[in-house]
Design an enzyme around this catalytic site. Sequence first.
Site, PDB file in Angstrom:
ATOM      1  N   ASP A   1      -3.102   2.155 -11.033  1.00  0.00           N
ATOM      2  CA  ASP A   1      -3.705   2.650 -12.278  1.00  0.00           C
ATOM      3  C   ASP A   1      -3.341   1.731 -13.450  1.00  0.00           C
ATOM      4  O   ASP A   1      -4.170   1.457 -14.324  1.00  0.00           O
ATOM      5  CB  ASP A   1      -3.230   4.086 -12.550  1.00  0.00           C
ATOM      6  CG  ASP A   1      -3.575   5.021 -11.406  1.00  0.00           C
ATOM      7  OD1 ASP A   1      -4.710   4.934 -10.902  1.00  0.00           O
ATOM      8  OD2 ASP A   1      -2.706   5.815 -11.002  1.00  0.00           O
TER       9      ASP A   1
ATOM     10  N   HIS B   1      -2.067  10.842 -10.141  1.00  0.00           N
ATOM     11  CA  HIS B   1      -2.930   9.803  -9.562  1.00  0.00           C
ATOM     12  C   HIS B   1      -4.187  10.416  -8.953  1.00  0.00           C
ATOM     13  O   HIS B   1      -4.412  10.340  -7.747  1.00  0.00           O
ATOM     14  CB  HIS B   1      -2.145   8.974  -8.520  1.00  0.00           C
ATOM     15  CG  HIS B   1      -3.007   7.916  -7.887  1.00  0.00           C
ATOM     16  ND1 HIS B   1      -3.499   6.829  -8.590  1.00  0.00           N
ATOM     17  CD2 HIS B   1      -3.510   7.790  -6.633  1.00  0.00           C
ATOM     18  CE1 HIS B   1      -4.248   6.088  -7.801  1.00  0.00           C
ATOM     19  NE2 HIS B   1      -4.277   6.642  -6.599  1.00  0.00           N
TER      20      HIS B   1
HETATM   21  N1  LIG Z   1      -1.519   5.472  -4.338  1.00  0.00           N
HETATM   22  C1  LIG Z   1      -2.613   4.762  -4.518  1.00  0.00           C
HETATM   23  O1  LIG Z   1      -2.854   4.241  -5.612  1.00  0.00           O
HETATM   24  C2  LIG Z   1      -3.569   4.552  -3.392  1.00  0.00           C
HETATM   25  C3  LIG Z   1      -3.464   5.282  -2.242  1.00  0.00           C
HETATM   26  N2  LIG Z   1      -4.317   5.066  -1.191  1.00  0.00           N
HETATM   27  C4  LIG Z   1      -4.111   5.871   0.019  1.00  0.00           C
HETATM   28  O2  LIG Z   1      -3.418   5.107   1.004  1.00  0.00           O
HETATM   29  C5  LIG Z   1      -3.688   5.669   2.299  1.00  0.00           C
HETATM   30  C6  LIG Z   1      -4.003   4.571   3.294  1.00  0.00           C
HETATM   31  O3  LIG Z   1      -5.191   3.915   2.971  1.00  0.00           O
HETATM   32  P1  LIG Z   1      -5.775   2.720   3.902  1.00  0.00           P
HETATM   33  O4  LIG Z   1      -4.694   1.771   4.253  1.00  0.00           O
HETATM   34  O5  LIG Z   1      -6.984   2.229   3.254  1.00  0.00           O
HETATM   35  O6  LIG Z   1      -6.166   3.555   5.223  1.00  0.00           O
HETATM   36  P2  LIG Z   1      -6.345   2.990   6.722  1.00  0.00           P
HETATM   37  O7  LIG Z   1      -7.014   4.049   7.502  1.00  0.00           O
HETATM   38  O8  LIG Z   1      -6.961   1.638   6.688  1.00  0.00           O
HETATM   39  O9  LIG Z   1      -4.851   2.804   7.218  1.00  0.00           O
HETATM   40  C7  LIG Z   1      -3.989   3.866   7.409  1.00  0.00           C
HETATM   41  C8  LIG Z   1      -3.039   3.529   8.523  1.00  0.00           C
HETATM   42  O10 LIG Z   1      -2.150   4.631   8.680  1.00  0.00           O
HETATM   43  C9  LIG Z   1      -1.895   4.753  10.061  1.00  0.00           C
HETATM   44  N3  LIG Z   1      -1.356   6.054  10.391  1.00  0.00           N
HETATM   45  C10 LIG Z   1      -1.979   7.242  10.540  1.00  0.00           C
HETATM   46  N4  LIG Z   1      -1.109   8.201  10.878  1.00  0.00           N
HETATM   47  C11 LIG Z   1       0.106   7.611  10.928  1.00  0.00           C
HETATM   48  C12 LIG Z   1       1.409   8.071  11.223  1.00  0.00           C
HETATM   49  N5  LIG Z   1       1.635   9.344  11.539  1.00  0.00           N
HETATM   50  N6  LIG Z   1       2.411   7.187  11.180  1.00  0.00           N
HETATM   51  C13 LIG Z   1       2.192   5.893  10.856  1.00  0.00           C
HETATM   52  N7  LIG Z   1       0.992   5.400  10.575  1.00  0.00           N
HETATM   53  C14 LIG Z   1      -0.039   6.258  10.613  1.00  0.00           C
HETATM   54  C15 LIG Z   1      -3.221   4.454  10.743  1.00  0.00           C
HETATM   55  O11 LIG Z   1      -3.036   4.109  12.108  1.00  0.00           O
HETATM   56  C16 LIG Z   1      -3.736   3.298   9.901  1.00  0.00           C
HETATM   57  O12 LIG Z   1      -3.346   2.046  10.411  1.00  0.00           O
HETATM   58  C17 LIG Z   1      -4.821   6.671   2.086  1.00  0.00           C
HETATM   59  O13 LIG Z   1      -4.313   7.973   2.054  1.00  0.00           O
HETATM   60  C18 LIG Z   1      -5.378   6.287   0.727  1.00  0.00           C
HETATM   61  O14 LIG Z   1      -6.014   7.358   0.087  1.00  0.00           O
HETATM   62  C19 LIG Z   1      -5.294   4.116  -1.246  1.00  0.00           C
HETATM   63  C20 LIG Z   1      -5.431   3.350  -2.387  1.00  0.00           C
HETATM   64  C21 LIG Z   1      -4.638   3.540  -3.558  1.00  0.00           C
HETATM   65  O1  LIG Z   2      -9.505   6.353  -4.710  1.00  0.00           O
HETATM   66  C1  LIG Z   2      -8.915   6.456  -3.618  1.00  0.00           C
HETATM   67  O2  LIG Z   2      -9.175   7.300  -2.760  1.00  0.00           O
HETATM   68  C2  LIG Z   2      -7.791   5.511  -3.347  1.00  0.00           C
HETATM   69  C3  LIG Z   2      -6.921   5.478  -4.545  1.00  0.00           C
HETATM   70  O3  LIG Z   2      -6.073   6.317  -4.740  1.00  0.00           O
HETATM   71  C4  LIG Z   2      -7.244   4.487  -5.585  1.00  0.00           C
HETATM   72  O4  LIG Z   2      -7.963   3.509  -5.333  1.00  0.00           O
HETATM   73  O5  LIG Z   2      -6.760   4.675  -6.709  1.00  0.00           O
END
Ligand SMILES: NC(=O)C1=CN([C@@H]2O[C@H](COP(=O)(O)OP(=O)(O)OC[C@H]3O[C@@H](n4cnc5c(N)ncnc54)[C@H](O)[C@@H]3O)[C@@H](O)[C@H]2O)C=CC1
Ligand SMILES: O=C([O-])CC(=O)C(=O)O
Length: 340
Positions: free
Chosen positions: A177, A204
């Site tokens: 953010d 967030h």
């Molecule tokens: N805090 C923030 O600003 C942001 C948060 N996110 C969040 O981050 C998370 C991940 O996003 P991506 O990497 O794009 O998803 P993705 O689906 O590409 O990767 C997630 C990974 O987590 C793994 N996974 C699932 N269950 C698991 C477990 N029990 N133990 C270990 N690994 C496990 C999967 O195998 C996969 O490799 C989502 O919840 C998304 O909303 C995404 C962008 C920004």
């Molecule tokens: O928007 C989403 O779902 C992933 C996230 O938290 C971000 O990009 O800020």
Amino acid sequence: MASSSASALAKWAAQAARGFAAAAPSGKGRKVAVLGAAGGIGQPLSMLMKMNSQVSSLSLYDIAGTPGVAADISHVNTKAQVKGYDKDGLAEALRGCDLVIIPAGVPRKPGMTRDDLFKINAGIVRDLITAVGQHCPGAILNIISNPVNSTVPIAAEQLKKMGVYDKRKVMGVTTLDVVRAKTFYAEKNGLDVSAVDVPVVGGHAGVTILPLFSQATPKATMSAEVLDALTKRTQDGGTEVVQAKAGKGSATLSMAYAAALFADSCLRGLNGAPVVECTYVESTITDAPYFASKVKLSTEGVDKIHDLGPLSDYEKAGLKAMMPELLASIEKGVQFVKSG
Ligand SMILES: NC(=O)C1=CN([C@@H]2O[C@H](COP(=O)(O)OP(=O)(O)OC[C@H]3O[C@@H](n4cnc5c(N)ncnc54)[C@H](O)[C@@H]3O)[C@@H](O)[C@H]2O)C=CC1
Ligand SMILES: O=C([O-])CC(=O)C(=O)O
């Protein structure tokens, strides 16, 4: 966030451009784990952590795909020793960790809110945190998995249940953010983005994300319309990416960058070079028991939570408007663990 942090980050980026060979701040090399390391965020984040000279040992854990990611990243010629772990290796991945970064879980598709991810991600985060509580209870936690407004309370409650909660160690990563607010503010005002700082407070998700443009530096005069548009764009930054990716997930590359910056600041703090960053932590500066604001990160994690400073009327209204959603998301996380 603060200029000392900004210059530390700029230095880190400069080191990166030169090949990540420059010396870390004094202090021992740190063990860092990435849980969810084979995912869209996990892979580039793991690579950036391999390039961080404060890391001596890097554990990459996922339920599938980690051997390949670990083999690939281990060829990068930096000092961190990389090991990949799958399902049975979580305990070993975590043992002795100083910092655990958690991007495990499902991402949004168009039309979903972050809260729609709660059903799946709440259990994933609770279970991973249980392992953290068992195998490295003193580690600093950087929680990325959405909905962050709920997953951070889930982590705290689970660690409380296990008798190992330390509020200084549990942090929700809201750096993306801040990264977005800086980018949009600099673009709109024709400023050098590397000299720009914008605090972002609250939570967030949607309206709980509140950029404090009245405190942005350098100062720029903006009309009420422009200010409102910049605020909304920051609040909807995640959705902008989800829509552009059209079903192929959410922000991964900018998130990996933001998470790597935040992790670097946590490691600098641990190594005795305190840094100020915005992050979502247990807090008493507003009515919400968890809240993102400027926080000083030091040798034990959260050292001091800064108060909000002077807010404009627009920001005061934004703070009031976010509270019902933020409080409900926090309570949902707390109850998930209490009733589980
Ligand atoms: N805090 C923030 O600003 C942001 C948060 N996110 C969040 O981050 C998370 C991940 O996003 P991506 O990497 O794009 O998803 P993705 O689906 O590409 O990767 C997630 C990974 O987590 C793994 N996974 C699932 N269950 C698991 C477990 N029990 N133990 C270990 N690994 C496990 C999967 O195998 C996969 O490799 C989502 O919840 C998304 O909303 C995404 C962008 C920004
Ligand atoms: O928007 C989403 O779902 C992933 C996230 O938290 C971000 O990009 O800020």
